[in-house]
Write a protein that holds these residues in place. Sequence first.
Motif, PDB file in Angstrom:
ATOM      1  N   THR A 233      38.495   4.982  44.387  1.00 20.61           N
ATOM      2  CA  THR A 233      38.998   5.357  43.066  1.00 20.61           C
ATOM      3  C   THR A 233      37.953   6.094  42.239  1.00 20.61           C
ATOM      4  N   ILE A 234      36.670   5.809  42.443  1.00 26.00           N
ATOM      5  CA  ILE A 234      35.690   6.478  41.570  1.00 26.00           C
ATOM      6  C   ILE A 234      35.060   7.702  42.229  1.00 26.00           C
TER       7      ILE A 234
ATOM      8  N   PHE B 192      40.634  -2.668  26.468  1.00 22.98           N
ATOM      9  CA  PHE B 192      41.743  -3.395  27.042  1.00 22.98           C
ATOM     10  C   PHE B 192      41.494  -3.642  28.531  1.00 22.98           C
ATOM     11  N   ASP B 193      41.195  -2.577  29.247  1.00 22.13           N
ATOM     12  CA  ASP B 193      41.144  -2.630  30.711  1.00 22.13           C
ATOM     13  C   ASP B 193      40.184  -3.683  31.243  1.00 22.13           C
TER      14      ASP B 193
ATOM     15  N   LEU C 289      53.054  15.973  45.420  1.00 24.37           N
ATOM     16  CA  LEU C 289      51.920  16.720  44.905  1.00 24.37           C
ATOM     17  C   LEU C 289      52.298  18.179  44.683  1.00 24.37           C
TER      18      LEU C 289
ATOM     19  N   SER D 140      35.945   4.512  35.907  1.00 24.76           N
ATOM     20  CA  SER D 140      37.001   3.885  35.111  1.00 24.76           C
ATOM     21  C   SER D 140      36.610   2.463  34.735  1.00 24.76           C
TER      22      SER D 140
ATOM     23  N   LEU E 101      46.552  12.005  41.695  1.00 21.18           N
ATOM     24  CA  LEU E 101      46.450  13.461  41.610  1.00 21.18           C
ATOM     25  C   LEU E 101      47.679  14.046  40.930  1.00 21.18           C
TER      26      LEU E 101
ATOM     27  N   ALA F 138      37.357   0.371  45.434  1.00 20.80           N
ATOM     28  CA  ALA F 138      36.706   0.820  44.206  1.00 20.80           C
ATOM     29  C   ALA F 138      36.052   2.174  44.432  1.00 20.80           C
TER      30      ALA F 138
ATOM     31  N   THR G 299      43.884   3.348  39.610  1.00 26.80           N
ATOM     32  CA  THR G 299      43.342   2.284  38.759  1.00 26.80           C
ATOM     33  C   THR G 299      44.253   1.055  38.794  1.00 26.80           C
TER      34      THR G 299
ATOM     35  N   LEU H  20      38.864  13.221  33.415  1.00 28.32           N
ATOM     36  CA  LEU H  20      38.268  11.888  33.581  1.00 28.32           C
ATOM     37  C   LEU H  20      39.127  10.837  32.890  1.00 28.32           C
TER      38      LEU H  20
ATOM     39  N   VAL I 291      38.341  -0.149  35.130  1.00 24.53           N
ATOM     40  CA  VAL I 291      38.692  -1.040  36.229  1.00 24.53           C
ATOM     41  C   VAL I 291      37.637  -0.961  37.331  1.00 24.53           C
TER      42      VAL I 291
ATOM     43  N   PRO J 277      36.141  11.213  40.267  1.00 23.03           N
ATOM     44  CA  PRO J 277      35.435  11.377  38.992  1.00 23.03           C
ATOM     45  C   PRO J 277      33.926  11.571  39.162  1.00 23.03           C
ATOM     46  N   LEU J 278      33.328  10.883  40.127  1.00 23.46           N
ATOM     47  CA  LEU J 278      31.887  11.047  40.313  1.00 23.46           C
ATOM     48  C   LEU J 278      31.549  12.464  40.767  1.00 23.46           C
TER      49      LEU J 278
ATOM     50  N   VAL K  79      35.170  -3.968  38.744  1.00 24.07           N
ATOM     51  CA  VAL K  79      34.941  -4.401  40.128  1.00 24.07           C
ATOM     52  C   VAL K  79      33.448  -4.412  40.427  1.00 24.07           C
TER      53      VAL K  79
ATOM     54  N   LEU L 134      43.826  -0.754  42.101  1.00 25.02           N
ATOM     55  CA  LEU L 134      42.568  -1.489  42.144  1.00 25.02           C
ATOM     56  C   LEU L 134      42.678  -2.768  41.315  1.00 25.02           C
TER      57      LEU L 134
ATOM     58  N   ALA M  45      31.637   8.250  34.022  1.00 20.92           N
ATOM     59  CA  ALA M  45      32.700   8.838  34.844  1.00 20.92           C
ATOM     60  C   ALA M  45      33.515   7.767  35.550  1.00 20.92           C
TER      61      ALA M  45
ATOM     62  N   ASN N 269      41.093   7.986  34.973  1.00 20.96           N
ATOM     63  CA  ASN N 269      40.581   6.624  34.803  1.00 20.96           C
ATOM     64  C   ASN N 269      41.489   5.728  33.984  1.00 20.96           C
ATOM     65  N   ASP N 270      42.554   6.314  33.420  1.00 19.33           N
ATOM     66  CA  ASP N 270      43.422   5.531  32.553  1.00 19.33           C
ATOM     67  C   ASP N 270      44.220   4.487  33.344  1.00 19.33           C
ATOM     68  N   LEU N 271      44.340   3.307  32.743  1.00 19.51           N
ATOM     69  CA  LEU N 271      45.162   2.268  33.362  1.00 19.51           C
ATOM     70  C   LEU N 271      46.388   1.987  32.498  1.00 19.51           C
ATOM     71  N   LEU N 272      46.155   1.889  31.182  1.00 23.95           N
ATOM     72  CA  LEU N 272      47.201   1.447  30.260  1.00 23.95           C
ATOM     73  C   LEU N 272      48.411   2.381  30.258  1.00 23.95           C
TER      74      LEU N 272
END
Lengths: 382, 342
Positions: A355-356, B279-280, B4, B160, A173, A352, A331, A308, B162, A359-360, B166, A334, B158, A312-315
């Motif tokens: 984490t989603i 990548f991910d 936060l 990710s 967040l 999982a 991410t 989103l 990753v 976004p959902l 899973v 996870l 929507a 959802n970004d990891l890199l």
Amino acid sequence: MAATGSRAPLTWAVHLATLFLVAIWVLPTLGLFVSSVRDKDQISVSGWWTALTTSTQNKIFRAPGADGQVQRGDVFVITGDVLEGGPGVVSNFGISSRDPQAFQSGESAVLRDGSALTVKSDGTFEIVSSEEITKARGQRIFYQATSPPRFTFDNYRNVIAAENLGRSFINSLTVTIPATVIPILIAAFAAYALAWMEFPGRALLIAVVVGLLVVPLQMSLIPLLTKYNEIGAFFGVPAKTYLGIWLAHTGFGLPLAIYLLRNYIAGLPREIMESARVDGATDFEIFMKIILPLSFPALASFAIFQFLWVWNDLLVAIVFLGAGDSELVLTGRLNNLLGMRGGQWDILAASAFITILVPLLVFFGLQRYLVRGLLAGSVKGG
Amino acid sequence: MEQLLWALFTMVLGVAGCAGYFYGSNALLDRIYPANAAARHAGLSAAQISTNINKSNAIRPWLFLGPALLLLTAFLIYPVIDSLRLSLYDADKESFLGLGNYVWLLGDSGFHESIFNNALWLIVVPSAATFFGLIIAALTDRIWWGNIAKSLIFMPMAISFVGASVIWKFVYDYRAEGQEQIGILNAIVVFLGGEPQAWITVPFWNNFFLMIILIWIQTGFAMVILSAALRGIPEETIEAAVIDGANPLQIFFKIMIPQIWGTIAVVWTTITILVLKVFDIVFALTNAQWSTQVLANLMFDWMFRGGGHSGRGAAIAVIIMVLVIPIMVWNIRRANAEMRGH
């Protein structure tokens, strides 16, 4: 005649084909979701599609040894519960691994030392011996139990407490909110300039923005990280900070923001702006009072995309914020769990879903804007 | 929690800062070159006012564009140039190697593997996602619950990479033969009488199991855009075909598809770019084991593993960039053509 005759089967085929495709698309997610609320032990022994049926498990229980015996009249007794209070029904039991289901529940088996073992269907057992029991090690009881479907939020409770997922949630967040909101105003002003102001080099700038849309993020990583390290060292502060990642996400999100908003703002009717200009409004006033309120749908589309994408970004997160325990976003967490707890589906499934979840919710709540934004960006709506 | 609050505080500060900048810089410009009613009251001549208007009109766009240009330069343009430079240097960023890193890449087996796998990804994923997207768009336009179906197929968008990894790892889960399979794919295989497989460890074919994840995510995107394009087809062309006695399949392939070629190309190229950057999924599921390496993951490896080699990492990034350039040029041309159309 012929047309109506061939239409009906075709309609059926369309319904069936769509149903089939929807099932393929939904089942993977559904499977993991069902698993995340199943009992930990059941996940690993039966497929999630059997979640609503009664499951059968073969297990071993070791009864207490000599210490657990009580004298009752002239016999010695060891009692207990193979299910240890859990739900389920014992159908068979046995006393050796060679034949683990030799006896039906309620029957009694004669052990090697002459004592008698009885296991009832509710799991309670009794070992009755006429002489004092001397063996310190207790008897192994093999049993087969059927247990009813069980749903629980224990997995969620576990991962939030033990796997530090709560912490990562806060981190996600923290990264996402400013990185979503800050680019909007910057992009909106630039988009207005590119859409409605005349200046030399405008066409070139638009071309640059369109070009930057597709620049791979990978190009930015090494130079930016080097710069961050230099700046951090210069000021004596850590190189990996929230400020750094907010700025990075703002920069990476700008091409799409400017592109989407420019397309939208350029499509607004020219007359509105001209009449305002005749009334003596400056560009700044026109933008603040007319363009910004009118562009709300486009702003919302971009905000959803950016939200989103950042969430959802990891890199970018592991490069610019780090992979330490206290700074991991969802991410990243996870991904770590996937590496460390590969087969523990109770942990993975619940993590999982945490984490989603956000976004959902955003997706189903604001899908309209998302679709509109996609269309504006790709087919050039309007 | 405190953190936060800091984030929210920064957000408010950032937005207020931007608003302050835009407001302040505009007010300053109006003060330096007054051209409004106040200027007239101050007794400026009409000629002066008109030069003021011209001057402020020349400056104002750059005030509006300023912050965006600054950020774009710092976070995208400068890094692209610097990556090009770094790709010519050794790991210490100081000794010049010329094209040494690129020559090294040509002989590296990891690079060969990545190029081969990336080529597979580039062929399979965009075509499969576009194909399924088109089919689903065409199917869902004809039924009453089409919007619900679309919404469900769009949903993975929507999730990710990753998270999706899973979800699919669970689908591919493998238990030794004889045990009860909890992964649905192996359960189906066993049910049909086959042998269970550890899908993501079977070289070559495992690439396809990873690709399925991206196809699963991207089909919704293709569907949404192609569905809008299908609806945009003029009714008359279809009615004319019906009158001429064309069957539904003929209408679809000979009347509808040719009219949306442009959109199909857009969808295809957009997904292609995404694939080049993927990548991910590889990072999370196999980490390039069992011959699943791709360029973006190889780049990440060279950037961080074993101390890192910025030159080789940058060279791989440049290769990805070079692969993207044709699409970039095509996009710019298309955007230019559209602007002229306005």
